[in-house]
Each structure stands twice: as structure tokens, then as C-alpha cells.
Design an enzyme around this catalytic site. Structure first.
Site, PDB file in Angstrom:
ATOM      1  N   GLU A 177       0.813  -1.221   0.000  1.00  0.00           N
ATOM      2  CA  GLU A 177       0.000   0.000   0.000  1.00  0.00           C
ATOM      3  C   GLU A 177       0.847   1.272   0.000  1.00  0.00           C
ATOM      4  O   GLU A 177       1.244   1.754   1.063  1.00  0.00           O
ATOM      5  CB  GLU A 177      -0.942   0.037   1.208  1.00  0.00           C
ATOM      6  N   LYS A 219      -2.732  -1.977  -2.993  1.00  0.00           N
ATOM      7  CA  LYS A 219      -3.725  -1.073  -2.394  1.00  0.00           C
ATOM      8  C   LYS A 219      -3.201   0.333  -2.590  1.00  0.00           C
ATOM      9  O   LYS A 219      -2.077   0.633  -2.177  1.00  0.00           O
ATOM     10  CB  LYS A 219      -3.893  -1.385  -0.909  1.00  0.00           C
TER      11      LYS A 219
HETATM   12  P1  13P Z   1      -9.132   4.464   4.644  1.00  0.00           P
HETATM   13  O1  13P Z   1     -10.051   3.806   3.655  1.00  0.00           O
HETATM   14  O2  13P Z   1      -9.828   5.048   5.827  1.00  0.00           O
HETATM   15  O3  13P Z   1      -8.150   5.389   3.988  1.00  0.00           O
HETATM   16  O4  13P Z   1      -8.267   3.305   5.323  1.00  0.00           O
HETATM   17  C1  13P Z   1      -7.763   2.299   4.551  1.00  0.00           C
HETATM   18  C2  13P Z   1      -6.487   1.823   5.104  1.00  0.00           C
HETATM   19  O5  13P Z   1      -6.358   0.677   5.456  1.00  0.00           O
HETATM   20  C3  13P Z   1      -5.364   2.763   5.186  1.00  0.00           C
HETATM   21  O6  13P Z   1      -4.194   2.042   5.460  1.00  0.00           O
END
Ligand code: 13P
Length: 340
Positions: A177, A219
Site C-alpha cells: 500500500e 492497495k
Molecule cells: P481508509 O479507507 O480510511 O483510507 O483506510 C484504509 C487503510 O487501510 C489505510 O491504510
């Protein structure tokens, strides 16, 4: 674990009409969420809140996996069933956040690097033994006039790739991510440019580290105007630019891209995903891994009261259902008003 098993878990996480619930808030983050509803941040309240989310009737219709926090993966539901076992029994895959947070990058003012590699191999084995089947590691990239530096996003890409390799070695599907934050007044074109650079660097590092691209999920953020921008792009522009940026940077072997919501409203996050899936024609699944955009209405309905658990669960189910519809481009704003 053979690479094909990782690929099979990754494919299950992006199954049709489903997405991931991110419920991996660290203690300081859940404190912020609880403060908004005037609930104190105790272990008991965190268990009660996550119990409400994870026992939501029908959740498995639209949720393929849940990302848990270290405390939650070791807690049990109110009937005594450990949370990972509860999820597994409902056909929902348990996952775990394994990074230790974004910390200041030394000598690079204003930039962050995510920590947590030391001792990670041992922690991954432990998480696997308590039922996790996938993991998440988040890197944070902030945009300003002169940031990010290439050094900062390469440092984060290197850490993400080392994490992903360790995760695959442990038989756990990594969700890599990199989040380009929507804070700031930048234009959508600036977000586009930074997102492309960050993703290109990430996939170069993943290849160098021999990470199997069919056994991971990406992600990431959508390509958006900064929150404080005076000229914010509309839904169709966001969808078109995001699909174009991903098409240029994400290899076709990657089974899926799951978006974070990152401060978008619930409805925006759903509408954007829907518009992208209406465009179609890309090689990966485009899905969701929302935290705030799935939980916000449930949190607001719950307010920390046992009497509101059913209302909180209905709100979560409704949001999950609408995002499930956005997976196939069949969401309509009118569905917002349907009874939860
Ligand atoms: P949000 O959808 O609130 O941004 O959180 C997702 C997430 O896991 C961030 O690491």
C-alpha cells in the site's frame, strides 16, 4: 506454500462483487474515531466495536477479507470465538496490518518512511499461526510544491518490496500500500504525476526482490485533486485518470487493485469505484479496501451503545452492499436512500 496458493488467496480477496474491510486502526487512530462519537478508547470498547462490525449479518455477501490490528487478531467475539476463527467460519479471510507506522525520514524534512522490517519474519510466522492469510503494509507519500523526493519514494518502495517478499515466504498474501495523500491544494494532474512515479518505482522494486506479482494485491489511492484544491475534478475525470495511471504502471499479472478511501466521503468513494468499473477493459480486478468509507456510518449509528448494535450493523451492511454493486459498475446514487 506454493506460489499458486498465494495466487488463489489473492484471487479470493478480489472475488466478484466483494471487497475488503480495513479495520486495522492502530490505538491512536481508533482513538480519533472514538473521540468523534464521544467514546473512550478502552480495550473493552475496541472489542465491542470490532465485535459489532465482524458479526454483522450477511457481511460475507460483500466482504471477502478483513484487515485486523494486532490486538484484534488475538481477541475473541462476545461468544468466545476468536475473531480470526469467526471470520474463517463465515468465509471471510482474516488479514493483519504488519507495519509499525510511518516515521520521519532522517535528513528528509517533511517525508516519512514506514518502519517494521526488523523481526518481521518472526511476527509473520506468529500471525500465520493465529489464522491470518494476508497482510498489509502502508507507506505514506505527501505532496507539496517540492515533495515528494525521488529518494523518499524509493526508500518506501524498497521497504514495501522487502516486506512483500517476507510475507510471501511466510505463505501470506501481501497487500502493498503506497498512499499518496489527498491532503493539500494540489491539482489532479500533480497527483497523477506523483502516483505514476510512486507505482513505477514500487513495481521495479518488487521485481528486483523476486516477489510473485500474481500472489499480491496493490492497495493505493485514486488519482484525485487535493482536498483543499479550489478546482476539484469530477467523478468521471477521477475514474478516467486513475484507470489510465494504473494501466501504465501496474503489470497485468497483478490480480487486483484495492483502493483506500483516504478521506473521501463514503458516497464519493463508492461513486469513483463504480465509474472505473463502468470504464472496464483492464486486466486486474478493481475493488475496495476501505476503512473510513465503510465504517463511518456504522460508527455514527453505534455511538458506543449496546442498544445501537443492530443499527450500526445495518449501516455497515448497506455500505458494503453499495460498494459490492460498484464492483460491477451497477451502483446508482438512488441506492443510497434504499432502506439499510
Ligand atoms: P481508509 O479507507 O480510511 O483510507 O483506510 C484504509 C487503510 O487501510 C489505510 O491504510
Amino acid at each position: 506454500m506454493p506460489a499458486t496458493e498465494l495466487a488463489s488467496i489473492a484471487a479470493d480477496l478480489v472475488a466478484a462483487n466483494k471487497g475488503i474491510l480495513a479495520a486495522d486502526e492502530s490505538h491512536p487512530t481508533i482513538e480519533k474515531r472514538f473521540t468523534s462519537i464521544d467514546v473512550s478508547n478502552t480495550e473493552e470498547n475496541r472489542q465491542a466495536y470490532r465485535n459489532m462490525l465482524l458479526t454483522t449479518p450477511g457481511l460475507e455477501e460483500f466482504i471477502s477479507g478483513v484487515i485486523l490490528f494486532d490486538e484484534t487478531i488475538r481477541q475473541s467475539a462476545s461468544d468466545g470465538t476468536p475473531f480470526p476463527e469467526l471470520l474463517e467460519s463465515r468465509g471471510i479471510i482474516p488479514g493483519i496490518k504488519v507495519d509499525k507506522g510511518a516515521k520521519d525520514l532522517a535528513l528528509f524534512p517533511g517525508e516519512k518512511v514506514t518502519e517494521g522490517l526488523d523481526g518481521l519474519r518472526g511476527r509473520l510466522a506468529d500471525y500465520h499461526s493465529v489464522g491470518a492469510r494476508f497482510t498489509k503494509w502502508r507507506a505514506v507519500i505527501e505532496i507539496s510544491d517540492d515533495l515528494p523526493t525521488m529518494f523518499a519514494f524509493n526508500a518506501n518502495a524498497h521497504a514495501l518490496a522487502r516486506y512483500a517478499a517476507l510475507s510471501q515466504e511466510a505463505g501470506l498474501v501481501p497487500i502493498v500500500e503506497p498512499e499518496v495523500l489527498m491532503d493539500g491544494a494540489h491539482s489532479i494532474d500533480r497527483c497523477d504525476e506523483v502516483t505514476r512515479a510512486v507505482l513505477s518505482s514500487l513495481f521495479e522494486h518488487l521485481k528486483l526482490h523476486r516477489v510473485a506479482l500474481d500472489g499480491l494485491l496493490l492497495k493505493t489511492n485514486m488519482v484525485l485533486s487535493g482536498k483543499k484544491s479550489s478546482d476539484r475534478a469530477d467523478v468521471q475525470t477521477v475514474a478516467t485518470k486513475t484507470v489510465a495511471a494504473l494501466t501504465e504502471t501496474v503489470p497485468a499479472e497483478v490480480p487486483g487493485v484495492v483502493f483506500l478511501s483516504g478521506g473521501q466521503t463514503d458516497e464519493q468513494a463508492t461513486a469513483h469505484l463504480n465509474a472505473m468499473n463502468r470504464i472496464g477493459g483492464f486486466p486486474w480486478q478493481l475493488s475496495f479496501s476501505y476503512g473510513r468509507a465503510l465504517q463511518a456510518p456504522a460508527l455514527a449509528a453505534w455511538k458506543g451503545e449496546a442498544a445501537n448494535v443492530e443499527a450500526g450493523q445495518k449501516a455497515l451492511y448497506h455500505r458494503a452492499k453499495l460498494n459490492g454493486a460498484a464492483r460491477s459498475g451497477s451502483y446508482e446514487p438512488a441506492m443510497e436512500n434504499e432502506a439499510a
